[in-house]
Design a protein around this motif. Structure first.
Motif, PDB file in Angstrom:
ATOM      1  N   PHE A 221       0.820  -1.179   0.043  1.00  0.00           N
ATOM      2  CA  PHE A 221      -0.167  -0.147  -0.151  1.00  0.00           C
ATOM      3  C   PHE A 221       0.763   1.196   0.034  1.00  0.00           C
ATOM      4  O   PHE A 221       0.374   2.305  -0.436  1.00  0.00           O
ATOM      5  N   HIS A 239       0.716   7.917   4.911  1.00  0.00           N
ATOM      6  CA  HIS A 239       0.188   6.533   4.435  1.00  0.00           C
ATOM      7  C   HIS A 239       1.125   5.582   5.505  1.00  0.00           C
ATOM      8  O   HIS A 239       0.553   4.759   6.359  1.00  0.00           O
ATOM      9  N   ARG A 242       1.363   6.378   9.680  1.00  0.00           N
ATOM     10  CA  ARG A 242      -0.010   5.951  10.193  1.00  0.00           C
ATOM     11  C   ARG A 242      -0.174   4.573  10.449  1.00  0.00           C
ATOM     12  O   ARG A 242      -0.717   4.014  11.489  1.00  0.00           O
ATOM     13  N   ALA A 243       0.107   3.676   9.726  1.00  0.00           N
ATOM     14  CA  ALA A 243      -0.143   2.295   9.710  1.00  0.00           C
ATOM     15  C   ALA A 243       0.894   1.798  10.995  1.00  0.00           C
ATOM     16  O   ALA A 243       0.550   0.936  11.545  1.00  0.00           O
ATOM     17  N   ALA A 316      -7.457   3.773  16.143  1.00  0.00           N
ATOM     18  CA  ALA A 316      -6.529   3.733  15.217  1.00  0.00           C
ATOM     19  C   ALA A 316      -6.793   2.716  13.927  1.00  0.00           C
ATOM     20  O   ALA A 316      -6.223   2.799  12.814  1.00  0.00           O
ATOM     21  N   PRO A 318      -9.048   0.094  12.210  1.00  0.00           N
ATOM     22  CA  PRO A 318     -10.308  -0.242  11.643  1.00  0.00           C
ATOM     23  C   PRO A 318     -10.545  -1.739  11.831  1.00  0.00           C
ATOM     24  O   PRO A 318     -11.622  -2.203  11.996  1.00  0.00           O
ATOM     25  N   ARG A 319      -9.589  -2.408  11.499  1.00  0.00           N
ATOM     26  CA  ARG A 319      -9.619  -3.855  11.708  1.00  0.00           C
ATOM     27  C   ARG A 319      -9.999  -4.675  12.953  1.00  0.00           C
ATOM     28  O   ARG A 319     -10.288  -5.582  13.073  1.00  0.00           O
ATOM     29  N   ARG A 321     -12.276  -3.175  14.965  1.00  0.00           N
ATOM     30  CA  ARG A 321     -13.566  -2.801  15.410  1.00  0.00           C
ATOM     31  C   ARG A 321     -14.620  -3.996  15.335  1.00  0.00           C
ATOM     32  O   ARG A 321     -15.583  -3.801  16.080  1.00  0.00           O
ATOM     33  N   HIS A 322     -14.453  -4.797  14.736  1.00  0.00           N
ATOM     34  CA  HIS A 322     -15.541  -5.773  14.546  1.00  0.00           C
ATOM     35  C   HIS A 322     -14.871  -7.121  15.382  1.00  0.00           C
ATOM     36  O   HIS A 322     -13.851  -7.666  15.092  1.00  0.00           O
TER      37      HIS A 322
END
Lengths: 323, 337
Positions: A221, A239, A242-243, A316, A318-319, A321-322
């Motif tokens: 990415f 980019h 942040r990761a 931070a 999103p992965r 969150r579920h």
């Protein structure tokens, strides 16, 4: 989300119970006892000492003392200091904010600077600048914590006399200052201890952040970002960094226990009148309720910090969150 | 196929050499590649892993990192501009703008911590100076264009919430934001299952029809070539070994490697028990054999192939092959099987 928080809180409470139990056991297993100094005081008879012990409940069988202590804690009663004759809760309420001020400042500066330095290095990995800064952070991480504190104290406190050598306020004049003056006074006293703790944090955060970013830069990415015309600086800052911050957030949660330990050391070196200072004093005096109270609050700080780190992670990444 | 028309040449690559100066020696991953891309056409680049296809693609956008280097003497001209002498900043302004790229791993090519809408919108913000709001609207429009249902809601999703096919569409949407003249797609369908592959190819074709985008399609799948290509480059060992219009390539392949690739392709109606393969593997780019780079694996190799490296020469007009025996009647070994 709610279930997650409840689970983390329950886990935190269980952790604190284990900490309280272990501290209780260690305290009573260690040699020495409260009121030892009364033995040498000719004004106290052995009978009076025995009376004190009895009043403090120290003659009861250990299981009884333990259950009484846990019961009190659950009800919110942390007991009374044996040496200072003040409620432990009042002592902690006075000391905790000072420790949080020192730790909070150092955490904020240490992580912010550490991340910036690590990212700066990773963006020019292998260059002379990267190598020199790398040597510096490794050296900083390798010298003992107390050495850095003492070196700062000697250099800037004693030799150059730029900053006060200890304490949190000017002993006499502080009370006569304006509000701004008092804040300035505390800030002035904060400089050396906060710098010492910041350097300790910065050293390992920088090394960690450099490695994390170097792991991220070859990611697909990042190449995508370059291929769509993102400027080189933004490729790193926006980019990749942040990761690459995600493992740093984990590091924050994991490093809190060590930081609390470091804070104890820094506080005693700079006689910063916080919890660490209190812990050292009360351990020396075998002031059981205070030691237990300090340990409990310290573990609460670690637990809450851990939960904060997890919440930060949820924001931070999103992965996470579920599920 | 129209006749070569220099006015319509969009990209011209001459003697491109991209070498990796590693500790184990110099890996000549791309070694003297020349080709043109004309406006609006699809050029397929075929070859197995290690043939230099992807490095060629990255070189076009100057996305080669050390120890890799585009060697002096290489020439890349795009829309009449020399990309080799352009500054880094000038090339950056072309990336994602006039030349866009779609990568092969839709799973990892998107940033996991940003929404897909943000990632598509970023292109408009970089190259168009669009406001946050306008860029977002443009992103939703692009997602809709590439056939993502309910684009406004999808734009707010993160990559991990999407399937591989959807992510590949997002990558294509990202590439199309600025309506590029050239789209480089590096194995865009490799990681996807067959039905999705077909959809993605259809999408690329329809984009080309609507916007007149020239496409460089990198693939190792001759089925994709047959379906999508106007012209084909076959690469082997960092070099172009055959260059032809798609019809000519399939009708009369000139290079033994191309012939091998075609024989290795399964066909409906040919009841073979086992697929034919080309024996051996591509040698490491640090140690190409002397003479012809394919000779170790070539059924037709003879002593001249060891001594003398063949040039890429036209067999007939606009059909070139890099082989000493190309154009001569095929010896028995190749004609059989």
């Amino acid at each position: 989300m709610r279930a997650f928080l409840l689970r983390r809180l329950a886990l935190g409470l269980a952790t604190m119970l284990v900490v309280a139990t272990a501290t209780f056991a260690l305290l009573h297993a260690a040699p020495g006892e409260p009121f030892a100094e009364l033995m040498e005081d000719p004004r106290f008879t052995p009978e009076q000492r025995a009376l004190r012990r009895k009043a403090a409940g120290l003659d009861d069988p250990l299981p009884v003392q333990y259950l009484r202590y846990i019961g009190d804690v659950v009800r919110g009663d942390l007991g009374t200091s044996l040496a200072k004759r003040r409620p432990v809760r009042a002592l902690l309420a006075e000391r905790l904010p000072r420790t949080l001020l020192l730790m909070g400042t150092a955490l904020l500066l240490g992580f912010a600077l550490g991340i910036a330095i690590g990212a700066w290095q990773a963006a020019r990995a292998g260059s002379a600048g990267d190598r020199w800064v790398g040597h510096a952070t490794v050296a900083l991480g390798a010298v003992p914590d107390f050495w850095i504190a003492l070196a700062l104290l000697l250099t800037f406190g004693l030799k150059l006399r730029w900053f006060p050598v200890g304490g949190m306020t000017e002993p006499v004049t502080h009370d006569y200052m304006s509000l701004a003056g008092r804040i300035g006074d505390v800030a002035w006293h904060l400089v050396l201890p906060a710098t010492a703790l910041t350097l300790l944090i910065l050293a390992f955060v920088a090394r960690h952040q450099r490695a994390a970013l170097l792991d991220t830069l070859p990611e697909d990415f990042v190449r995508t970002a370059r291929a769509k015309g993102v400027s080189p600086a933004n490729v790193v800052r926006h980019h990749a960094l942040r990761a690459a911050l995600l493992p740093t957030i984990t590091l924050f949660g994991l490093s809190l226990p060590a930081l609390v330990g470091g804070a104890v050391l820094i506080e005693s070196t700079f006689s910063w009148p916080g919890m660490g200072h209190l812990a050292v004093e009360s351990i020396a005096a075998r002031d059981y309720p205070v030691v237990l109270g300090v340990t409990l609050v310290a573990s609460a700080v670690v637990v809450i910090g851990g939960i904060l780190a997890d919440l930060l992670m949820l924001r931070a990444d999103p992965r996470t969150r579920h599920g | 196929m129209s006749t070569p028309d220099s006015a319509r040449v969009l990209l011209s690559v001459e003697n491109l050499r991209t070498w990796f100066h590693t500790r184990d020696g110099v890996a000549r991953a791309v070694d003297g590649v020349s080709f043109d891309v004309r406006a609006g056409e699809t050029l397929c680049v075929v070859g197995e892993s290690g043939s230099g296809k992807s490095v060629t693609a990255l070189s076009l956008l100057r996305l080669i990192d050390p120890p890799g280097r585009i060697e002096p003497g290489s020439r890349i001209a795009f829309e009449g501009r020399d990309l080799m002498t352009a500054t880094e900043e000038e090339v950056r302004r072309l990336r994602g703008n006039r030349i866009a790229m779609v990568f092969q791993e839709p799973m990892s090519a998107l940033n996991p911590v940003f929404t897909v809408g943000d990632q598509v919108a970023e292109v408009a913000r970089i190259h168009d100076g669009a406001s946050r709001r306008a860029a977002w609207d443009r992103a939703v429009e692009m997602l809709s264009l590439v056939g993502i249902p309910d684009p406004a809601a999808r734009a707010r999703q993160y990559p991990h919430e999407m399937s591989g096919g959807m992510r590949q569409r997002v990558l294509i949407a990202m590439a199309l934001v600025m309506n590029p003249a050239l789209l480089i797609a590096d194995e865009p369908t490799t990681a996807l299952d067959v039905t999705i592959q077909a959809q993605i190819l259809e999408l690329l074709t329809s984009v080309q029809e609507r916007f007149g985008t020239a496409i460089i399609l990198i693939t190792h799948d001759l089925g994709v070539v047959a379906e999508a290509a106007d012209r084909v480059l076959v690469m082997y060992g960092g070099q172009v070994v055959e260059r032809a219009a798609v019809r000519d390539l399939f009708a009369s392949p000139q290079h033994p490697y191309t012939q091998g690739l075609l024989r290795a392709m399964p066909r409906v109606g040919q009841g073979r028990d086992r697929l034919l393969t080309i024996p051996g593997t591509v040698p490491p780019p640090t140690a190409w054999p002397s003479g012809c780079r394919f000779r170790d694996r070539c059924p037709l190799a003879f002593d001249r192939c060891e001594r003398e490296a063949p040039e890429l020469t036209n067999v007939v007009a606009s059909h070139a092959a890099r082989c000493h025996v190309a154009g001569t009647p095929l010896p028995a070994a190749a004609a059989s099987s």
